[in-house]
Write a protein that holds these residues in place. Structure first.
Motif, short mmCIF file in Angstrom:
data_model
loop_
_atom_site.label_atom_id
_atom_site.label_comp_id
_atom_site.label_asym_id
_atom_site.label_seq_id
_atom_site.Cartn_x
_atom_site.Cartn_y
_atom_site.Cartn_z
N ALA A 1 -0.81 6.94 3.95
CA ALA A 1 -1.16 6.20 2.73
C ALA A 1 -2.64 5.84 2.71
O ALA A 1 -3.33 5.98 1.68
CB ALA A 1 -0.31 4.94 2.62
N LEU B 1 0.82 -1.20 0.00
CA LEU B 1 0.00 0.00 0.00
C LEU B 1 0.86 1.26 0.00
O LEU B 1 0.56 2.23 -0.71
CB LEU B 1 -0.91 -0.03 1.23
N LYS C 1 -4.61 8.92 1.94
CA LYS C 1 -4.58 9.26 0.52
C LYS C 1 -5.57 8.41 -0.28
O LYS C 1 -6.25 8.91 -1.19
CB LYS C 1 -3.17 9.05 -0.03
N VAL C 2 -5.66 7.12 0.05
CA VAL C 2 -6.61 6.25 -0.65
C VAL C 2 -8.04 6.69 -0.38
O VAL C 2 -8.89 6.72 -1.28
CB VAL C 2 -6.39 4.79 -0.23
N ILE D 1 -4.88 -1.80 -5.96
CA ILE D 1 -5.02 -1.32 -4.59
C ILE D 1 -6.30 -1.83 -3.95
O ILE D 1 -6.34 -2.08 -2.73
CB ILE D 1 -4.96 0.22 -4.57
N ALA E 1 -8.73 9.86 -2.34
CA ALA E 1 -8.84 9.58 -3.78
C ALA E 1 -10.17 8.92 -4.10
O ALA E 1 -10.72 9.10 -5.20
CB ALA E 1 -7.68 8.71 -4.23
N CYS F 1 1.06 4.26 -2.93
CA CYS F 1 0.72 5.66 -2.66
C CYS F 1 1.89 6.61 -2.95
O CYS F 1 1.66 7.78 -3.29
CB CYS F 1 0.25 5.81 -1.22
N ASN F 2 3.11 6.14 -2.78
CA ASN F 2 4.24 7.03 -3.07
C ASN F 2 4.60 7.06 -4.56
O ASN F 2 5.53 7.76 -4.96
CB ASN F 2 5.46 6.65 -2.24
#
Length: 468
Positions: A451, A233, A454-455, A246, A458, A237-238
């Motif tokens: 991370a 994960l 961020k998911v 994902i 998004a 994300c990076n």
């Protein structure tokens, strides 16, 4: 003027009647939501795939039938005997170690087809789930799960999006076929085997217990499967591995944590044991099943005579602001729950709340010299306070709840005080799956939290419709 006023009043009455008609209660069934760790097995397996992956299911079946027919002259897995099935699984395990990536992919697809219950046209859903469970136990005993995990660790490093397979620099599902096959197989195995079945034999129960314990063991360095998926994960994300699927990673991560750490029932049992070890009372039980929240739409008479009757355009209730007719419901439209009254859950009060309430009442009624001061708020003398105040304090005392976290925080503060004066403190190390997972995640815990955030950001909708 009088005729104009009369016409306006009649139109106003028509508007109010239409509002009342539009606001009539509609028979909407209550949502009977069941709090559980997951949905049914069939629904959980269905959520694994997207619509774009449906053609791959047929391709997976064709791959299995082609290889099985080349070895045993049949395309039906059920026609094979037990030794033949084990022999074929060992044959596929050897294919997982070859150099050709296509052979490894075909082997994983064979495993995935068996894990899904060797589905063919005309088989009932119940039979498919039974075949799936039998095949999963057979493959776990043969060591297929560990082999696919090792293959996943290999593929996550070597498989990257190739320019010739990408469309104008964009990532497509063709860039992570093997990864998706491995993650799908691991997800199905974990979801199937973590569920208890009363028809399981004693040997199958032992396989299940050992499998759940092995989920916390290291698979790649010092990382177990959950920590390994967290690293995937983080790489996604990076931006170093944008081709990672994902959604499947998160689903498998959820099922892995749920299987290794336990679900809601295990959590309740662990909490009871921890509270008993800390000499605390059991947790408050529910007084009755939770009900959906019903918002009242009627203005009730505080004297207890039921819903008020409106005459004309204004309410005749004294002391209440007049409400429009659209806010009024007839008595027959009210929902009767019988003898059920009160809250769905028993309320809780902290010891600090009781202490603050007693101190406030003392300062208000000037009882500092009369009341005895006690370190325990449950034993403090409140006889000098007024009767209603004493009843309120008694109600608070009946609902006092000491949380386990408060005891643990106090214990930690005492340990820090002892360390500050140079006293050695011996802390026993807990050998639990939670401790193993926490130790493996602690070095990069902030990065994992970022991370996941961020998911979530998004996946959140960014545009609103015109009606919102």
């Amino acid at each position: 003027l009088p005729s104009t006023g009369g016409g306006s009043l009649s139109r106003l009455r028509d508007v109010l009647r239409r509002q009342r008609k539009d606001s009539d209660p509609v028979d909407i069934p209550d949502i009977d939501f069941q709090y559980s760790d997951s949905d049914s097995l069939f629904n959980e397996l269905s959520e694994l795939y997207s619509y774009s992956e449906i053609p791959e299911l047929q391709e997976t079946r064709e791959t299995f039938e082609t290889q099985l027919k080349a070895r045993y002259q049949t395309t039906n897995w059920v026609d094979l005997t037990g030794p033949q099935q084990r022999s074929y699984i060992n044959y596929l395990l050897e294919k997982c170690e070859v150099v050709d990536i296509k052979d490894r992919l075909n082997a994983v697809r064979n495993f995935l087809y068996l894990a899904h219950g060797n589905y063919i046209f005309g088989i009932d859903e119940t039979d498919i789930l039974q075949y799936s469970r039998a095949n999963v136990f057979l493959m776990v005993e043969a060591g297929v799960f560990q082999a696919v995990v090792e293959l996943l660790a290999l593929e996550k490093e070597i498989q990257k999006p190739l320019p010739e397979t990408s469309t104008k620099g964009k990532i497509t599902i063709a860039d992570n076929v093997t990864l998706r096959a491995c993650l799908s197989f691991l997800y199905v195995v974990v979801e199937v085997i973590r569920r208890e079945d009363p028809l399981d034999t004693e040997s199958e129960n032992e396989v299940r217990k050992s499998f759940l314990q092995d989920l916390g063991n290291p698979i790649s360095g010092d990382d177990n499967l959950a920590a390994f998926l967290f690293r995937m994960l983080l790489n996604f994300c990076n931006g170093s591995m944008p081709h990672y699927p994902i959604r499947k990673i998160l689903l498998l991560l959820w099922k892995t944590i749920l299987s290794s750490l336990g679900g809601m029932d295990e959590l309740v049992q662990l909490k009871r044991e921890a509270r008993a070890a800390a000499n605390l009372a059991p947790t408050f039980p529910e007084v009755k099943p939770a009900r959906p929240l019903i918002l009242p739409t009627a203005a009730y008479d505080p004297r207890g005579d039921g819903p008020s009757k409106f005459q004309g355009e204004q309410s005749q209730l004294p002391g209440l602001i007049s409400r429009p007719l659209s806010m009024i419901s007839e008595p027959e439209s009210l929902i009767d729950y019988g003898d059920q009254k009160g809250l769905d859950f028993r309320p809780k009060a902290r010891t600090k709340d009781v202490e603050n309430f007693i101190e406030t009442c003392r300062s208000k009624f000037g009882c500092y010299e009369i009341c005895e001061v006690s370190s325990d708020v449950m034993e403090t003398d409140i006889s000098a306070l007024p009767g209603p105040i004493q009843e309120g304090i008694q109600v608070l005392r009946e609902h006092v709840y000491i949380s386990l976290s408060e005891v643990q925080i106090d214990k930690e503060e005492q340990i820090e005080k002892k360390r500050a004066i140079g006293t050695k403190v011996f802390l026993p190390e807990r050998d639990t799956p939670v401790e193993f997972l926490y130790k493996s995640l602690l070095p990069n815990l902030p990065q994992y939290m970022i991370a996941i955030l961020k998911v979530l950001l998004a996946a959140a909708p960014t545009s609103k419709s015109k009606n919102e």
